[in-house]
Design an enzyme around this catalytic site. Structure first.
Site, PDB file in Angstrom:
ATOM      1  N   ASN A   9       0.836  -1.154  -0.256  1.00  0.00           N
ATOM      2  CA  ASN A   9      -0.085   0.094  -0.093  1.00  0.00           C
ATOM      3  C   ASN A   9       0.960   1.276   0.118  1.00  0.00           C
ATOM      4  OD1 ASN A   9      -1.876   2.220   0.698  1.00  0.00           O
ATOM      5  ND2 ASN A   9      -2.656   0.899   2.333  1.00  0.00           N
ATOM      6  N   LYS A  16       3.270   0.546   3.271  1.00  0.00           N
ATOM      7  CA  LYS A  16       2.649  -0.404   4.350  1.00  0.00           C
ATOM      8  C   LYS A  16       2.930  -1.741   3.535  1.00  0.00           C
ATOM      9  CE  LYS A  16      -1.148  -0.564   7.368  1.00  0.00           C
ATOM     10  NZ  LYS A  16      -2.567  -0.285   7.414  1.00  0.00           N
ATOM     11  N   ARG A  87      -2.506  -1.967  -3.203  1.00  0.00           N
ATOM     12  CA  ARG A  87      -3.692  -1.352  -3.180  1.00  0.00           C
ATOM     13  C   ARG A  87      -3.576  -0.028  -4.132  1.00  0.00           C
ATOM     14  NH1 ARG A  87      -5.773   1.735   2.296  1.00  0.00           N
ATOM     15  NH2 ARG A  87      -7.921   2.765   1.462  1.00  0.00           N
ATOM     16  N   HIS A 175     -12.379   4.099  -0.026  1.00  0.00           N
ATOM     17  CA  HIS A 175     -12.364   3.057   1.150  1.00  0.00           C
ATOM     18  C   HIS A 175     -13.067   1.595   0.824  1.00  0.00           C
ATOM     19  CE1 HIS A 175     -11.746   6.451   4.452  1.00  0.00           C
ATOM     20  NE2 HIS A 175     -10.688   5.867   3.968  1.00  0.00           N
ATOM     21  N   LEU A 203     -14.121   5.184  10.258  1.00  0.00           N
ATOM     22  CA  LEU A 203     -13.589   6.592  11.118  1.00  0.00           C
ATOM     23  C   LEU A 203     -12.213   6.144  11.322  1.00  0.00           C
ATOM     24  CD1 LEU A 203     -16.592   6.912  13.161  1.00  0.00           C
ATOM     25  CD2 LEU A 203     -16.403   7.731  10.763  1.00  0.00           C
ATOM     26  N   ARG A 235      -8.456  16.521   6.546  1.00  0.00           N
ATOM     27  CA  ARG A 235      -9.281  17.063   4.925  1.00  0.00           C
ATOM     28  C   ARG A 235     -10.703  17.320   5.658  1.00  0.00           C
ATOM     29  NH1 ARG A 235      -8.907  11.057   2.263  1.00  0.00           N
ATOM     30  NH2 ARG A 235      -7.293  10.426   3.834  1.00  0.00           N
ATOM     31  N   ASP A 277      -5.181  14.254  15.157  1.00  0.00           N
ATOM     32  CA  ASP A 277      -5.137  13.030  15.969  1.00  0.00           C
ATOM     33  C   ASP A 277      -6.398  12.814  17.171  1.00  0.00           C
ATOM     34  OD1 ASP A 277      -2.970   9.961  16.422  1.00  0.00           O
ATOM     35  OD2 ASP A 277      -4.522  10.763  18.094  1.00  0.00           O
ATOM     36  N   MET A 278      -7.511  12.125  16.861  1.00  0.00           N
ATOM     37  CA  MET A 278      -8.339  11.957  18.012  1.00  0.00           C
ATOM     38  C   MET A 278      -8.148  11.977  19.175  1.00  0.00           C
ATOM     39  SD  MET A 278     -11.794  12.675  17.797  1.00  0.00           S
ATOM     40  CE  MET A 278     -12.591  12.464  16.383  1.00  0.00           C
ATOM     41  N   ARG A 279      -6.845  10.801  19.751  1.00  0.00           N
ATOM     42  CA  ARG A 279      -6.587  10.727  20.880  1.00  0.00           C
ATOM     43  C   ARG A 279      -6.043  11.972  21.343  1.00  0.00           C
ATOM     44  NH1 ARG A 279      -3.251   5.507  19.794  1.00  0.00           N
ATOM     45  NH2 ARG A 279      -3.112   6.562  17.890  1.00  0.00           N
ATOM     46  N   GLY A 322      -9.504   3.367  12.800  1.00  0.00           N
ATOM     47  CA  GLY A 322      -8.826   3.748  14.201  1.00  0.00           C
ATOM     48  C   GLY A 322      -9.670   4.305  15.046  1.00  0.00           C
ATOM     49  N   ILE A 323     -10.351   5.455  14.836  1.00  0.00           N
ATOM     50  CA  ILE A 323     -11.523   6.156  15.718  1.00  0.00           C
ATOM     51  C   ILE A 323     -12.650   5.130  15.834  1.00  0.00           C
ATOM     52  CG2 ILE A 323     -12.933   7.923  16.273  1.00  0.00           C
ATOM     53  CD1 ILE A 323     -11.033   9.409  14.147  1.00  0.00           C
ATOM     54  N   ASN A 326     -11.648   1.992  18.226  1.00  0.00           N
ATOM     55  CA  ASN A 326     -11.158   2.151  19.397  1.00  0.00           C
ATOM     56  C   ASN A 326     -11.625   3.258  20.440  1.00  0.00           C
ATOM     57  OD1 ASN A 326      -8.397   0.590  19.205  1.00  0.00           O
ATOM     58  ND2 ASN A 326      -8.162   1.816  17.545  1.00  0.00           N
ATOM     59  N   GLU A 373      -7.955  -4.372   5.532  1.00  0.00           N
ATOM     60  CA  GLU A 373      -7.712  -3.971   4.100  1.00  0.00           C
ATOM     61  C   GLU A 373      -6.789  -4.822   3.415  1.00  0.00           C
ATOM     62  OE1 GLU A 373      -7.534   0.100   5.389  1.00  0.00           O
ATOM     63  OE2 GLU A 373      -8.935   0.642   3.684  1.00  0.00           O
TER      64      GLU A 373
HETATM   65  P1  AMP Z   1      -6.376   4.959  10.877  1.00  0.00           P
HETATM   66  O1  AMP Z   1      -6.284   6.162  10.068  1.00  0.00           O
HETATM   67  O2  AMP Z   1      -7.759   4.284  10.964  1.00  0.00           O
HETATM   68  O3  AMP Z   1      -5.204   4.335  11.540  1.00  0.00           O
HETATM   69  O4  AMP Z   1      -6.910   5.930  12.564  1.00  0.00           O
HETATM   70  C1  AMP Z   1      -6.312   6.779  12.934  1.00  0.00           C
HETATM   71  C2  AMP Z   1      -7.049   7.647  14.081  1.00  0.00           C
HETATM   72  O5  AMP Z   1      -7.649   6.767  14.974  1.00  0.00           O
HETATM   73  C3  AMP Z   1      -6.164   8.906  14.766  1.00  0.00           C
HETATM   74  O6  AMP Z   1      -7.119   9.911  14.788  1.00  0.00           O
HETATM   75  C4  AMP Z   1      -6.303   8.263  16.193  1.00  0.00           C
HETATM   76  O7  AMP Z   1      -6.317   9.160  17.037  1.00  0.00           O
HETATM   77  C5  AMP Z   1      -7.441   7.578  16.258  1.00  0.00           C
HETATM   78  N1  AMP Z   1      -7.412   6.564  17.354  1.00  0.00           N
HETATM   79  C6  AMP Z   1      -6.651   5.373  17.385  1.00  0.00           C
HETATM   80  N2  AMP Z   1      -6.819   4.746  18.731  1.00  0.00           N
HETATM   81  C7  AMP Z   1      -7.619   5.614  19.428  1.00  0.00           C
HETATM   82  C8  AMP Z   1      -8.297   5.482  20.666  1.00  0.00           C
HETATM   83  N3  AMP Z   1      -8.045   4.659  21.591  1.00  0.00           N
HETATM   84  N4  AMP Z   1      -9.093   6.475  21.049  1.00  0.00           N
HETATM   85  C9  AMP Z   1      -9.478   7.624  20.251  1.00  0.00           C
HETATM   86  N5  AMP Z   1      -8.948   7.461  18.760  1.00  0.00           N
HETATM   87  C10 AMP Z   1      -8.035   6.816  18.553  1.00  0.00           C
END
Ligand code: AMP
Length: 392
Positions: A9, A16, A87, A175, A203, A235, A277-279, A322-323, A326, A373
């Site tokens: 990818n 990746k 991909r 996606h 997400l 984005r 980054d959501m975290r 990821g969101i 998790n 994927e």
């Molecule tokens: P991805 O592009 O699918 O790898 O997702 C990345 C997104 O997932 C980033 O915004 C991360 O902060 C979020 N993410 C991963 N683990 C967590 C978690 N435990 N809580 C909140 N957001 C998370």
């Protein structure tokens, strides 16, 4: 002899990789080359998590690919690649399935580069590098657009003059590999639900939703590009096209500057002024971070409503990415006040990241299914060379 399938990818500055056994679903090794360029880093590990040592020139994709291959060859001394799966973001208006690489296919995919200028050229560079490194090994392309190619016309088009549709200005949706995997998992584990009206919310740093019935994509939030629909890490998601006219006419911004703004400086990063980054945003608690989360949640709720209209109702919602996989907070916030759609989550199940997180009495099933994927690519590559699917 380690007979294996390699999946690749290739992004703008990343590569990746996963190495799957010829017949099995658990990778023998995985890796990520990131920030390809002067500060490139490469991490490879085997199935037990043990790092695989390798060195190489990480200033470009071909060098990163060579470093990956050297690492795998040193670790699996008798490595025999039977197929390589790639991909590829754009397969065009008609391709609804994976395709084996030929010169004609490559030329065709090259012609689609203007439709996805930030991704397609890198995907194709990855294919060329793999062809050079492994002459004679079949290369198979898997398109992010393919899953959506049989949507109803009203979900496939914009209200622009017809000739633009013919020229390829359509809603492609992306996606697709993730949605393909989730649709397959649903069919395998919850066949009744899979026959119903399902919305999958992928997400992650990129984010979209897809409405699916019977394994068929009916509607996607992403359109001509991977910018439309939900706000993402960097984005913008859906934006009034009038804003772009204003930026060009009144602020004199060039296409490159606008592209940079929409792809790299908007979304959660732009709204929070802090991070994509959501975290980080969940932990920050600043008013701007909270507003960025509020906007993300609201747009997810809004698009769920739109999906319900497209599907004439919803039987199940599946979170992934990821969101989605998790963040119990974001899942709970999105499901809040959607009882009118029959959505009601069980907070203990949600907190425990269980597979089904809706309450027993909810009309709509809400699930969390980790997407895969890479496995979709590996399966397509195996199928292209006539190998049987693994029975694990
Ligand atoms: P991805 O592009 O699918 O790898 O997702 C990345 C997104 O997932 C980033 O915004 C991360 O902060 C979020 N993410 C991963 N683990 C967590 C978690 N435990 N809580 C909140 N957001 C998370």
């Amino acid at each position: 002899m380690t007979r294996a399938v390699l999946t690749l990818n290739a992004g703008s500055s990343s590569l990746k990789v996963s190495l799957f056994p010829e017949n099995g679903e658990t990778p023998l090794a995985t890796g990520l080359a990131d920030r390809i360029g002067p500060e490139g880093v490469l991490k490879l590990k085997d199935a037990s998590g043990t790092p695989i040592e390798t060195t190489g020139d990480l200033t470009n994709h071909a060098g990163a690919m060579a470093a990956v291959i050297d690492g795998f060859r040193a670790h699996f001394s008798d490595l025999d690649l039977v197929a390589i799966g790639h991909r590829v973001v754009h397969g065009g208006a008609d391709r609804d399935a994976p395709a084996t690489v030929t010169d004609d296919l490559l030329a065709d995919l090259e012609r689609l580069s203007p439709f996805a200028p930030l991704h397609q050229p890198h995907n194709l560079a990855g294919i060329r590098a793999a062809m050079a490194a492994f002459p004679g090994v079949p290369q198979v392309t898997c398109f992010d657009t393919a899953f959506h190619r049989n949507q109803p016309f009203v979900n496939d088009t914009f209200a622009l003059p017809r000739e633009m549709y013919a020229e390829g200005v359509r809603r492609y949706g992306f996606h697709g590999l993730s949605y393909d995997y989730i649709a397959g998992e649903l069919a395998r584990t919850a066949p009744q639900l899979a026959e119903g009206r399902v919305v999958v919310a992928h997400l992650g740093n990129g984010a979209s939703m897809c409405g699916i019935t019977n394994g068929r994509s009916i509607s996607s939030t992403m359109g001509f590009s991977a910018l439309d629909g939900l706000p993402m890490g960097t984005r913008c998601g859906q934006v009034d096209p009038g804003v772009l006219l204003y930026l060009m006419d009144q602020k004199g911004m060039t296409a490159t500057e606008i592209s940079d703004l929409l792809y790299k400086k908007s979304g959660l990063l732009g709204l929070s002024g802090l991070s994509n980054d959501m975290r980080t945003l969940e932990a920050a608690g600043t008013p701007e971070a909270m507003q960025a989360i509020d906007y993300f949640v609201f747009r997810c709720q809004r698009e769920l409503g739109a999906m319900a209209a497209a599907l004439s109702g919803i039987d199940a919602v599946v979170f992934c990415g990821g969101i989605g996989e998790n963040s119990r907070l974001i899942r709970a916030r999105i499901c809040e006040r959607l009882d009118w759609m029959g959505i009601e989550i069980d907070h203990a199940r949600n907190a425990a990241n269980e597979r089904v997180i809706s309450s027993d009495i909810a009309r709509t099933t809400v699930m969390v299914i980790p997407t895969n994927e890479e496995l979709v690519i590996a399966r397509a590559a195996r199928a292209a060379v006539g190998l049987q699917e693994a029975a694990e």
